[in-house]
Scaffold this motif. Structure first.
Motif, PDB file in Angstrom:
ATOM      1  N   GLY A  26       0.801  -1.215   0.000  1.00  0.00           N
ATOM      2  CA  GLY A  26       0.000   0.000   0.000  1.00  0.00           C
ATOM      3  C   GLY A  26       0.832   1.262   0.000  1.00  0.00           C
ATOM      4  O   GLY A  26       0.282   2.355   0.149  1.00  0.00           O
ATOM      5  N   GLY A 350       2.055  -3.526  14.438  1.00  0.00           N
ATOM      6  CA  GLY A 350       0.663  -3.671  14.826  1.00  0.00           C
ATOM      7  C   GLY A 350       0.013  -2.384  15.275  1.00  0.00           C
ATOM      8  O   GLY A 350      -1.220  -2.266  15.264  1.00  0.00           O
ATOM      9  N   ALA A 353      -1.169   2.029  12.462  1.00  0.00           N
ATOM     10  CA  ALA A 353      -2.293   2.913  12.150  1.00  0.00           C
ATOM     11  C   ALA A 353      -2.452   3.984  13.220  1.00  0.00           C
ATOM     12  O   ALA A 353      -2.628   5.178  12.917  1.00  0.00           O
ATOM     13  CB  ALA A 353      -3.574   2.102  11.994  1.00  0.00           C
ATOM     14  N   ASP A 379       5.072  -9.111  10.026  1.00  0.00           N
ATOM     15  CA  ASP A 379       5.217  -7.653  10.091  1.00  0.00           C
ATOM     16  C   ASP A 379       4.628  -7.001   8.842  1.00  0.00           C
ATOM     17  O   ASP A 379       3.925  -5.981   8.930  1.00  0.00           O
ATOM     18  CB  ASP A 379       6.687  -7.270  10.217  1.00  0.00           C
ATOM     19  CG  ASP A 379       7.290  -7.637  11.557  1.00  0.00           C
ATOM     20  OD1 ASP A 379       6.533  -7.830  12.522  1.00  0.00           O
ATOM     21  OD2 ASP A 379       8.526  -7.715  11.633  1.00  0.00           O
ATOM     22  N   ALA A 381       2.320  -8.155   6.881  1.00  0.00           N
ATOM     23  CA  ALA A 381       0.870  -8.273   6.901  1.00  0.00           C
ATOM     24  C   ALA A 381       0.257  -7.169   7.773  1.00  0.00           C
ATOM     25  O   ALA A 381      -0.780  -6.591   7.418  1.00  0.00           O
ATOM     26  CB  ALA A 381       0.460  -9.646   7.424  1.00  0.00           C
ATOM     27  N   ALA A 382       0.906  -6.866   8.888  1.00  0.00           N
ATOM     28  CA  ALA A 382       0.420  -5.794   9.760  1.00  0.00           C
ATOM     29  C   ALA A 382       0.508  -4.441   9.059  1.00  0.00           C
ATOM     30  O   ALA A 382      -0.367  -3.587   9.215  1.00  0.00           O
ATOM     31  CB  ALA A 382       1.197  -5.776  11.070  1.00  0.00           C
ATOM     32  N   ARG A 384       0.369  -3.945   5.783  1.00  0.00           N
ATOM     33  CA  ARG A 384      -0.694  -3.900   4.771  1.00  0.00           C
ATOM     34  C   ARG A 384      -2.028  -3.532   5.395  1.00  0.00           C
ATOM     35  O   ARG A 384      -2.802  -2.717   4.869  1.00  0.00           O
ATOM     36  CB  ARG A 384      -0.808  -5.247   4.062  1.00  0.00           C
ATOM     37  CG  ARG A 384       0.228  -5.485   2.987  1.00  0.00           C
ATOM     38  CD  ARG A 384      -0.132  -6.674   2.132  1.00  0.00           C
ATOM     39  NE  ARG A 384      -0.148  -7.912   2.883  1.00  0.00           N
ATOM     40  CZ  ARG A 384       0.908  -8.694   3.091  1.00  0.00           C
ATOM     41  NH1 ARG A 384       2.088  -8.352   2.588  1.00  0.00           N
ATOM     42  NH2 ARG A 384       0.800  -9.799   3.782  1.00  0.00           N
ATOM     43  N   GLU A 385      -2.319  -4.126   6.537  1.00  0.00           N
ATOM     44  CA  GLU A 385      -3.587  -3.843   7.217  1.00  0.00           C
ATOM     45  C   GLU A 385      -3.646  -2.395   7.671  1.00  0.00           C
ATOM     46  O   GLU A 385      -4.681  -1.726   7.517  1.00  0.00           O
ATOM     47  CB  GLU A 385      -3.737  -4.772   8.426  1.00  0.00           C
ATOM     48  CG  GLU A 385      -5.017  -4.557   9.223  1.00  0.00           C
ATOM     49  CD  GLU A 385      -6.273  -4.856   8.424  1.00  0.00           C
ATOM     50  OE1 GLU A 385      -7.335  -4.306   8.786  1.00  0.00           O
ATOM     51  OE2 GLU A 385      -6.215  -5.644   7.444  1.00  0.00           O
ATOM     52  N   ALA A 386      -2.543  -1.878   8.208  1.00  0.00           N
ATOM     53  CA  ALA A 386      -2.536  -0.499   8.689  1.00  0.00           C
ATOM     54  C   ALA A 386      -2.702   0.490   7.554  1.00  0.00           C
ATOM     55  O   ALA A 386      -3.445   1.467   7.663  1.00  0.00           O
ATOM     56  CB  ALA A 386      -1.226  -0.217   9.438  1.00  0.00           C
ATOM     57  N   ARG A 388      -4.089  -0.040   4.691  1.00  0.00           N
ATOM     58  CA  ARG A 388      -5.406  -0.180   4.060  1.00  0.00           C
ATOM     59  C   ARG A 388      -6.454   0.628   4.806  1.00  0.00           C
ATOM     60  O   ARG A 388      -7.369   1.185   4.200  1.00  0.00           O
ATOM     61  CB  ARG A 388      -5.810  -1.660   4.044  1.00  0.00           C
ATOM     62  CG  ARG A 388      -7.126  -1.943   3.343  1.00  0.00           C
ATOM     63  CD  ARG A 388      -7.323  -3.413   3.102  1.00  0.00           C
ATOM     64  NE  ARG A 388      -7.306  -4.151   4.359  1.00  0.00           N
ATOM     65  CZ  ARG A 388      -7.291  -5.494   4.423  1.00  0.00           C
ATOM     66  NH1 ARG A 388      -7.226  -6.198   3.330  1.00  0.00           N
ATOM     67  NH2 ARG A 388      -7.285  -6.088   5.594  1.00  0.00           N
TER      68      ARG A 388
END
Length: 388
Positions: A26, A350, A353, A379, A381-382, A384-386, A388
């Motif tokens: 992202g 984590g 965000a 890490d 994956a975290a 990417r989530e943040a 997004r």
């Protein structure tokens, strides 16, 4: 906020999946190393290797031999960890994945230079040399750093650069098998251990009305209680230095060091801009306390934002260092909050965000993520989530 991930060429070259994986985080941008210090780096997803050992500071592209012919210092070529135009190969692959590429240029941090040319190094009040720390007051070293900044920053296709270590380096280094934490020096003690007494700095102190021999003796006397086991007080930063050296003497040392770093930064940024196309962005890794040393050297926020297009600010220990830059209210300035997202290196992907929201509230305009190549799959994956 726009986000950029730090990347090494060896994270990308030889791994055809790397560019899309990084783009998939992202981020819109990568900050790709073009000149870098020695390191041992993990490459947890690379199909051909897991550890890369960069044995010495080097440029990761073919240096312009016409520029450097007969000069000392001059940049070292990389070994087998970054052969040929490793930077260019990685930059092309990342750009093909839709990422904007900016160069990452490490300047006044070079252990091989100090080992082979000891006279270039910072010398403390005891006569000990810091081979990782070129003294930025020496004319030949300054000329080398300015030309290296221009050459390494303005690589083909790059849209901007981030200049790291453009200022004083001190005792703090994380040297190989580092064993220097047995005595707590405190912030004031670290400053005294960073004061340089090479010939150029001795002349600089004289310009400020100081006798270098007397100053060195004062530094040693002020540090002696710490070597004998006295606990470093919570000295409140600069007030602690004034307590140890006296207000006038402390101010004179800082005047010399601040002026030396400021003029180097001005010259390096000007050289980059002279070599770059229109619209090329120039950022400095920076700390808002001018007497701090290291990869994020201390600057005066008002001054540096009048020189460069912005700053990259270390936020691993909190987002407060953003405030002095944001308070300048300089329209269009980039204030990038730099977060470590490698949990094994103390990062907290984590909470990215929440950290980003806090940074934005304090005036950050962009994010920097250290480091897409070193982070584990969890890490990333975290991240990417943040994002997004």
């Amino acid at each position: 906020m726009k986000a950029s991930a730090f990347v090494y060429p060896w994270d990308v070259n030889g791994d055809p999946r790397a560019p899309e994986r990084i783009a998939g985080l992202g981020v819109e941008q990568v900050t790709l190393a073009a000149a870098y210090h020695s390191t041992r780096a993990l490459t947890p997803r690379h199909p051909r290797h897991r550890i890369v050992t960069a044995e010495h500071a080097a440029v990761l592209y073919p240096a312009d031999q016409r520029r450097w012919e007969g000069r000392t210092p001059r940049p070292y070529p990389a070994g087998d960890w970054a052969l040929g135009d490793a930077y260019g190969e990685a930059a092309d692959a990342l750009a093909a994945a839709g990422l904007e590429v900016h160069t990452w240029v490490v300047l006044a941090h070079n252990s091989r230079l100090g080992a082979e040319h000891p006279a270039t190094s910072v010398v403390n009040a005891y006569g000990d040399r810091y081979p990782w720390a070129p003294c930025v007051a020496q004319p030949a070293t300054r000329a080398y750093l300015v030309d290296l900044a221009a050459e390494a920053a303005v690589r083909p296709g790059a849209r901007g650069t981030e200049l790291e270590s453009l200022g004083w380096y001190g005792l703090q280094h994380l040297h190989a098998h580092d064993k220097t934490s047995g005595v707590g020096l405190g912030e004031a003690g670290q400053y005294l251990m960073a004061l340089c007494f090479c010939p150029a700095c001795r002349e600089g102190y004289a310009e400020e009305g100081l006798d270098a021999d007397e100053l060195a003796a004062s530094v040693r006397a002020a540090l002696e209680p710490l070597w004998q086991g006295a606990a470093a007080a919570d000295d409140g930063g600069w007030a602690g230095v004034e307590k140890l050296l006296g207000g006038e003497t402390a101010a004179a040392t800082r005047a010399w060091r601040d002026r030396t770093a400021r003029t180097l930064q001005e010259d390096a940024v000007a050289a980059v801009r002279a070599a770059a196309p229109e619209g090329f962005q120039v950022l400095l890794h920076a700390d808002p306390v001018s007497y701090h040393c290291g990869a994020n050297p201390g600057v005066d926020p008002a001054h540096i934002l009048s020189v460069a297009d912005g700053v990259v600010v270390p936020c691993a220990g909190g987002t407060e260092p953003l405030v002095p830059f944001a308070e300048q209210g300089r329209a269009g300035a980039v204030i990038a909050a730099n977060f470590t997202v490698v949990s094994g290196m103390g990062g907290s992907p984590g909470t990215l965000a929440a950290d980003a929201a806090r940074a934005r509230a304090l005036g950050a305009t962009e994010l920097r993520l250290y480091h897409a190549g070193l982070a584990s799959d969890g890490d990333l994956a975290a991240v990417r989530e943040a994002l997004r």
